[in-house]
Design an enzyme around this catalytic site. Structure first.
Site, PDB file in Angstrom:
ATOM      1  N   GLU A 174       0.842  -1.136   0.108  1.00  0.00           N
ATOM      2  CA  GLU A 174       0.100  -0.035  -0.063  1.00  0.00           C
ATOM      3  C   GLU A 174       0.801   1.400   0.002  1.00  0.00           C
ATOM      4  O   GLU A 174       0.778   2.206   1.029  1.00  0.00           O
ATOM      5  CB  GLU A 174      -0.886   0.120   1.191  1.00  0.00           C
ATOM      6  CG  GLU A 174      -1.954  -1.001   1.017  1.00  0.00           C
ATOM      7  CD  GLU A 174      -2.974  -0.474   0.384  1.00  0.00           C
ATOM      8  OE1 GLU A 174      -2.902   0.468  -0.222  1.00  0.00           O
ATOM      9  OE2 GLU A 174      -4.098  -1.461   0.267  1.00  0.00           O
TER      10      GLU A 174
ATOM     11  N   GLU B 288      -4.691 -10.078  -0.243  1.00  0.00           N
ATOM     12  CA  GLU B 288      -5.242 -10.128   0.770  1.00  0.00           C
ATOM     13  C   GLU B 288      -6.980 -10.242   0.375  1.00  0.00           C
ATOM     14  O   GLU B 288      -7.253  -9.551  -0.607  1.00  0.00           O
ATOM     15  CB  GLU B 288      -5.434  -8.392   1.345  1.00  0.00           C
ATOM     16  CG  GLU B 288      -4.006  -8.183   2.190  1.00  0.00           C
ATOM     17  CD  GLU B 288      -3.952  -6.842   2.586  1.00  0.00           C
ATOM     18  OE1 GLU B 288      -4.916  -6.096   2.863  1.00  0.00           O
ATOM     19  OE2 GLU B 288      -2.811  -6.277   2.672  1.00  0.00           O
TER      20      GLU B 288
HETATM   21  C1  IPT Z   1      -5.514  -3.320   3.447  1.00  0.00           C
HETATM   22  C2  IPT Z   1      -4.192  -3.371   4.322  1.00  0.00           C
HETATM   23  O1  IPT Z   1      -3.508  -3.709   2.983  1.00  0.00           O
HETATM   24  C3  IPT Z   1      -4.139  -4.011   5.328  1.00  0.00           C
HETATM   25  O2  IPT Z   1      -2.777  -3.972   5.931  1.00  0.00           O
HETATM   26  C4  IPT Z   1      -4.988  -3.901   6.193  1.00  0.00           C
HETATM   27  O3  IPT Z   1      -5.004  -2.702   6.661  1.00  0.00           O
HETATM   28  C5  IPT Z   1      -6.395  -4.036   5.501  1.00  0.00           C
HETATM   29  O4  IPT Z   1      -6.548  -3.096   4.546  1.00  0.00           O
HETATM   30  C6  IPT Z   1      -7.659  -3.555   6.632  1.00  0.00           C
HETATM   31  O5  IPT Z   1      -7.566  -4.553   7.840  1.00  0.00           O
HETATM   32  S1  IPT Z   1      -5.677  -1.698   2.648  1.00  0.00           S
HETATM   33  C7  IPT Z   1      -7.582  -1.560   2.503  1.00  0.00           C
HETATM   34  C8  IPT Z   1      -7.672  -0.077   2.298  1.00  0.00           C
HETATM   35  C9  IPT Z   1      -7.962  -2.241   1.255  1.00  0.00           C
END
Ligand code: IPT
Length: 953
Positions: free
Chosen positions: A409, A475
């Site tokens: 990010e 993710e």
């Molecule tokens: C995403 C992040 O990469 C991860 O570190 C974590 O913060 C997650 O969100 C939320 O729990 S970024 C999100 C804005 C898609």
């Protein structure tokens, strides 16, 4: 001497990065008590570290975070920075911790190069030894080494002082979603590198799946000989050799060969895994096999120690993953402790090793006025390039690492491309990942986060997109609170499109910090330490609770990713598919167990033929089991289980690897459909009813005790029954357009009016209207209570009126009982199961205390629903489904208590137990961070009915 705090550089006098080695260098571990002093600002920290007088200082344990050792407080932010964005500057209020320790340098360090090595210091630190300034470094989760040979004398005492700053220019590139925690949080060692000993080694071991041979090349800064006794191999460093007859390393079969590199200055012990990572025709492969990443994102976390983990903690994580069938880890969002990677080599987990980098709070574009994201800011370039070099160098010898990741990010910028090039220059053998390269300009793997299953399918179906790179979800399945739901939809996509190679659940563990609030132990989340800016419980979004017990989400994920698929074959038999990457089924024992109405009546082994990866077998049930098949019998289920025949390093013999259920009391064709649920209240069809109430035709008159009072309808033991349409919003409801819309529609505060009550057609009939204040909609319910053969039968009819909400959180009835101890039920279990999180729920008979029925989500919210219940006994009261299976929830507090509680400790049982019987409930999804709940899993408001039969034991 504190200019370095606000400096774009990485450090001063830091030795070049090198591989982490298990070698013969002398090692003096410096873990333990250090003298400690915390100053509120850099300026307040006395300039005395060349000759500190530590009288009156405290002591602190190293490794550790000072905020978890009684100094200052943890603070949590996800995306935002807790300080103004003006790199390189940081707040003047910059807690600064001084650590001092005196050690005796071992006499046998004589003649060696003496190096002070830090495995992790958050965020920037300067080092002084015996009165001299040595240097400074940053990169909180990266190793730093300093040559102190000229400053210490073997056999003599050495005074080591370390000044650590909470904030530094480095903090701008360490904006990961986690607690801000400072200090020397990983080990410190004083090392003696012997003359003529190797200090940087690169093992390059490959395996050719076409001819089954390995190749080996060990590069070393000091030449020597590598011996691999098991292979009878002796080979000089720098020589590339072919090795016949080696077994390859993979996550499923993590074959390692012990080796020793001998140089004139000593030995280096190596564990060699022969394996080849390659992208072939757009598919990511290991040893020629397509990999499906059934992964998790893992932060380092312990509820008491933060990011300081013991070896046991790391082993626990690996064992939990292996036992759940997880095969991959993304080390979000920094390189983990090196020991964790050694465990991944040994136990078998594919690793995406991620650099210590995130700049999320800058947004992805330059911020006005022209504030560039550090990844586009040339002043940060060298530090970022060095960060990935430090990552690759330290970790390059782990066969488990199959992909490097530049960070998380940060948007896009030329510094990232330079990092990519630096990684490839050091190690061309591994692909490089970076998710925000959204157009796949330079990455080797196309990656996204939180894309819907449909979005993934589009990528899977179109090879012209994104240079036909392999596609992963770095993710997905955001595991915050109740959820993640809908994981099966992803599995379908990953299995259908070869290019869609799985993903990594966000995330492995809740980062709740164990603390005491108002005298009660709780797991703290953002805001609990009085932070002025924070992101609440977004820090609790793991498959494990903070104490590492699995949440229902972990059980669900484990079921969804099972390496075998065991299902009904549609012809009365069972179908078993091997979905392993390299393993056949020879290590498994298959058993079948039959239960009639929840009682075990027979079991035996199932002769499943040996299946190679990808193979499927269908087989008839053995006669001993088949004989229980009959139409009209009580509900009969066969559970087929695959277990480990022998213990593995990560599980006992008998550990369950996969399972499936087939129904025997229905015609074979229908049995295959199982109990697929639907959230729609209007269809009334969540499987078929098991418990048919005998004599359902009403004959007797009204139940004597029936009365509709202020708080609801009371009939016998059932007190104050009311229609229920509300659930304590789960984290996935707390997004625009869901819980806020439900509140606008008044669903959280409906009122109940008795329209009429009295005897009618042999029943005691109560008509109620449930509606919110002010609004022009309501639910008109007819409750017909009949006494039938010693039972009370309730026929409930609900009709929506007016401009009613399209979607309801739930629709059911809630009633009260005097405090209940134990609940037994026949339906889904043992864990909670919602319409979109029911993969891991098996049909059976279960028993639990009311306390055990609760899922302790760190922030309290709706939990504990058991979909498709056939019957339940709540202490003496038995509730049976007649026409429609129901969702069962039993708790010792009200929905409002659950909704207003901040921590589980706020929920205290009283004298009343609340039983909710849902006709249906909306699914849970993953919308807190991810796609909206699919329509399929929403409970649509429509006329509906439910019949229940109550008896008292
Ligand atoms: C995403 C992040 O990469 C991860 O570190 C974590 O913060 C997650 O969100 C939320 O729990 S970024 C999100 C804005 C898609």
């Amino acid at each position: 001497m504190t200019h370095y705090v606000e400096d774009f550089a990485s450090g001063e006098n830091v030795l070049p990065p090198r591989s982490w080695l298990d070698d013969d260098s002398g090692r003096l571990p410096l873990s333990g008590d250090w003298s400690f002093r915390l100053s509120p600002t850099v300026a307040d920290a006395p300039d005395d570290l060349k000759d500190p007088d530590t009288t009156g200082w405290d002591t602190i344990a190293v490794p550790g975070h000072w905020q978890l050792s009684g100094y200052g407080k943890p603070a949590y932010t996800n995306v935002v920075y807790p300080f103004p964005l003006e790199p390189p500057y940081v707040p003047t209020d910059n807690p600064t911790g001084d650590y001092v320790r005196t050690v005796t340098v071992p006499a046998d360090f004589d003649g060696a190069k003496i190096v002070l090595r830090f495995e992790g210091v958050d965020s920037r630190f300067a080092v002084y030894v015996n009165g001299s300034y040595v240097g400074w470094s940053s990169g909180s989760r990266l190793a730093s080494e300093f040559d102190v040979t000229s400053l210490v004398a073997p056999g003599k005492e050495a005074r080591i002082a370390v000044r650590v700053h909470q904030w530094s220019t480095g903090s701008y590139v360490e904006d990961q979603d986690m607690w801000w925690l400072s200090g020397i949080f990983r080990e410190v060692n004083l090392l003696a590198l012997r003359p003529h000993a190797a200090s940087d080694v690169f093992v390059k071991a490959a395996w050719d799946h076409l001819d089954g041979a390995g190749t080996l090349l060990v590069e070393s800064d000091v030449p020597g000989t590598v011996s691999v006794p098991e292979l009878g191999l002796e080979v000089p460093t720098g020589e590339h050799v072919r090795v016949e007859g080696v077994q390859p390393w993979s996550a499923e079969v993590p074959r390692l060969y012990d080796a020793v590199l001998r140089t004139a200055g000593g030995d280096v012990r190596l564990r060699i895994g022969f394996r080849t990572v390659a992208i072939v025709d757009g598919i990511f492969t290991v040893n020629g096999n397509r990999v499906l990443f059934n992964g998790v994102n893992r932060h380092e976390f312990h509820p008491d120690r933060g990011r300081t983990l013991t070896e046991q903690d790391m082993l626990d994580d690996v064992l939990i993953m292996k036992r759940a069938g997880i095969n991959a880890v993304r080390t979000s969002h920094y390189p983990p402790h090196p020991y964790f990677l050694s465990l991944c080599d040994e136990y078998g987990l594919y690793v995406i090793d991620e650099c210590d980098l995130e700049t999320h709070g800058f947004g992805y574009e330059p911020q006005p006025p022209n504030l560039p994201n550090p990844v586009m800011d040339p002043r940060f370039r060298d530090d970022l390039v060095l960060r990935i070099q430090r990552t690759v160098h330290r970790d390059k010898n782990h066969p488990s690492i199959v992909i490097w990741s530049l960070g998380n990010e940060c948007g896009m910028g030329s510094n990232l491309k330079d990092m990519y090039d630096a990684a490839k220059a050091l190690d061309p053998s591994r692909p490089v990942h970076y998710e925000r390269d959204t157009e796949a300009e330079f990455v080797d793997i196309y990656s996204r986060m939180y894309t819907s299953p449909e979005g993934c399918a589009e990528i899977g179906a179109d090879s012209s997109l994104y240079r036909n790179l392999p596609f992963i979800l770095c993710e997905y399945g955001h595991a915050m609170g109740n959820g993640p739901g809908g994981l099966l939809d992803y599995r379908e996509v990953f299995e259908k499109y070869p290019r869609c190679q799985g993903g990594f659940i966000w995330e492995f563990i809740d980062h709740g910090i164990r603390t005491t609030i108002d005298g009660r132990e709780v797991y703290a989340y953002g805001g609990d330490f009085g932070e002025t800016i924070h992101d609440g419980n977004f820090v609790c979004d793991g498959l494990l609770f903070p104490d590492r017990t699995p949440s229902p989400g972990m059980h669900e994920y484990a079921k969804v990713i099972e390496p075998l698929r065991i299902v009904a074959d549609g012809n009365g038999g069972v179908m078993v598919t091997n979905r392993y990457e390299v393993l056949d089924t020879s290590h498994l024992t298959f058993t079948a167990r039959v239960e009639v109405a929840g009682e075990v009546v027979g079991s035996g082994t199932l002769p499943v033929p040996l299946l190679a990866p990808g193979e499927t077998a269908t087989l008839d049930l053995p006669p001993a089991i088949e004989k229980f098949r009959a139409a009209g019998r009580p509900e009969t289920w066969v559970t087929v289980t695959a277990e480990l025949t022998e213990a593995t390093p990560w599980a006992e013999a008998g550990h369950r690897i996969a399972w499936g259920q087939l129904r025997l009391d229905e015609p074979a064709a229908a049995a295959a459909a199982g109990t697929a649920g639907s959230a729609s209240a209007s269809t009334g069809g969540t499987g078929s009813s098991a418990a048919t109430a005998s004599g359902a035709t009403a004959t007797a008159g009204s139940p004597a005790a029936g009365e509709a009072g202020l708080r609801g309808i009371t009939v016998g033991a059932v007190q104050n029954a009311r229609l229920d349409v509300w659930r304590a919003p789960i984290d996935n409801d707390a997004i625009p357009g869901v819980a806020d819309k439900w509140r606008e529609e008044g669903l959280h505060r409906v009122q109940h009016r008795i329209v009429s009550q009295g005897e009618r057609d042999g029943a005691w009939e109560v008509v109620t209207r449930t509606a919110p204040p002010q609004l022009q909609w309501g639910l008109r319910s007819t409750w017909r209570w009949t006494a039938v053969d010693g039972a009370v039968v309730l026929e409930l009819n609900v009709v929506p009126e007016g401009q009613f909400p399209e979607v309801l959180p739930r629709l059911g009835i809630t009633f009260e009982l005097p405090k209940v101890e134990r609940v037994e039920w026949f339906g889904t279990g043992p864990n909670e199961a919602y319409v979109d999180t029911r993969a891991a729920a098996a049909v059976g008979k279960y028993s639990a205390t009311v306390a055990e029925l609760q899922t302790p989500y760190v922030r309290p919210q709706e939990n504990g629903h058991r979909i498709d219940t056939r019957w339940a006994t709540v202490d003496g009261l038995r509730i049976e489904a007649v026409d429609h299976l129901f969702g069962l929830t039993v708790r010792d507090w009200t929905t409002n208590d659950l909704e207003t509680a901040k921590h589980t400790a706020d929920l205290v049982p009283g004298d009343t137990t609340y039983v909710t019987i849902d006709i249906a409930q909306t699914g849970v999804g993953t919308a807190a961070c991810g796609p909206a709940l699919p329509d399929r899993d929403k409970l649509k408001t429509a006329p509906t009915s439910l019949t229940l039969r109550f008896t008292t034991a």
